[in-house]
Design an enzyme around this catalytic site. Sequence first.
Site, mmCIF file in Angstrom:
data_model
loop_
_atom_site.group_PDB
_atom_site.id
_atom_site.type_symbol
_atom_site.label_atom_id
_atom_site.label_comp_id
_atom_site.label_asym_id
_atom_site.label_seq_id
_atom_site.Cartn_x
_atom_site.Cartn_y
_atom_site.Cartn_z
ATOM 1 N N GLY A 1 0.816 -1.216 0.000
ATOM 2 C CA GLY A 1 0.000 0.000 0.000
ATOM 3 C C GLY A 1 0.845 1.258 0.000
ATOM 4 N N ASP A 2 1.909 1.264 0.787
ATOM 5 C CA ASP A 2 2.808 2.418 0.821
ATOM 6 C C ASP A 2 3.445 2.664 -0.544
ATOM 7 O OD1 ASP A 2 2.677 3.467 3.419
ATOM 8 O OD2 ASP A 2 3.961 1.890 4.212
ATOM 9 N N THR A 3 3.934 1.591 -1.151
ATOM 10 C CA THR A 3 4.612 1.746 -2.434
ATOM 11 C C THR A 3 3.645 2.213 -3.518
ATOM 12 O OG1 THR A 3 6.194 0.030 -1.811
ATOM 13 C CG2 THR A 3 6.052 0.575 -4.141
#
Length: 453
Positions: A211-213
């Site tokens: 999700g962060d990436t």
Amino acid sequence: MLILRQSAGRLAWVQHGSSIHTALTCSSTIQGSKTYSSQASQDLPPAQGPLKGIKVLDLGQVVAGNFCGASLAYFGADVIKVEPPGKGDALRSLRTLDPSGTSLWWRCHGRNRRCITANLHVPEGREVVKELAGKVDVLVENFRPGVMEGWGLGPKDLHPSLVYTRISGYGQTGPRAREPGYASVCEAYGGFRHLNGYPDRPPARPNISLGDTLAGLHAAFGTVMALLHRQRAAGGAGAGEGQVVDASISESVFNMLESCVAEVAQAGYDRPPSGSTISDVVPSGTFRTKEGKYVVIGGNGDSVYTRLMAAIGRPDMGADNPAYATNADRCKRVDEIMGEIEAYCAKHSLAEVVAVMAQARVPSGPILSTADIMRQEQYKARDMFHTAAPPPSSDNPTPQAVTMPAILPLLSKTPGGTRWAGPELGQHTEEILKGLLGYDDGRIHALRKAGAI
């Protein structure tokens, strides 16, 4: 692209992808006999790529912000990374560490950036950042919504031509806007965790911060679009019109949901998790081979499906049989079809299955670990592995070279590249304050005494 290669104990910057392989060669060995002081960024390889000339002030943190900054720097932007004095970005201490005690994750995501420190909790530190913001094209931040405004560093506090890129858990508006956002929670809120896993088990998480990436990638994409708009709006006159780029972790995951929203809205169908297969597309899945390894086979598509069934000895189940003619027909017989493929794979080795599928022109392949990937000639041929060392410093005079993945996509005319690995904390503070803001030694000393840098 410029990448750092090690050969005979030496580190050399080489121009890859052309006949020139000696564009920039450092006289340093891998032990770092050539040092780059905090005033010597000019000794490092020059920027290249479509974003060359763009300046970015990067206040991003941990994964999402750092991946955005790394992506922009990879494609040529001059990215100034701002971190709190003393401790730095949390990414510097996560997961596996190099011999200097710095995270390999930081060495990858911190690539190509210049690093300064500024304490945003004191007025003097905020003033430094505000002055720097007046010298750049883009500001990237992923603090909780409202924090930057509270510091007097929100979009309305800075120059109107600035592209102001924001990453958060849920976006800058809405009832959940001010809640802290972690990838694990936001992946669940964005629908990914529901779809990932098996129906009879707890939802699964991949061992990466997906999700962060994804949020970092969306933020970088939005940044480039905003820069393009600014350029067009300026029409060759003036600095152009900036705007806010609002990327969130949950919505970046949500953006991957394909037709799931339409399926609920129009058909009342809430797509469930489907294990190692994909629902409503038959056959496609993961199968265990004779020696206990796994192979992925994608046989969806009428002609591919027919070749697949012939290859496993069941030509009678091909698409020319009305019972299996379309994907809709095959979905009704999913257990039967998958059972035949499972039985075939269980009697043959992984190599045998892959060879037979290749002969039949059916997409298939093994499930590779990272170590497996690094042995693949395809990845090597595409230059997916870059080796670079961080700039030597007084704290780390003999930095270890790090092998890291390329950042995609490949560009034929204006490729990006890895020029150096993530630097040490605050390594370029004096250089940037003097060179970009014109500070003298006395002012820098006063800022250090005040705990601002």
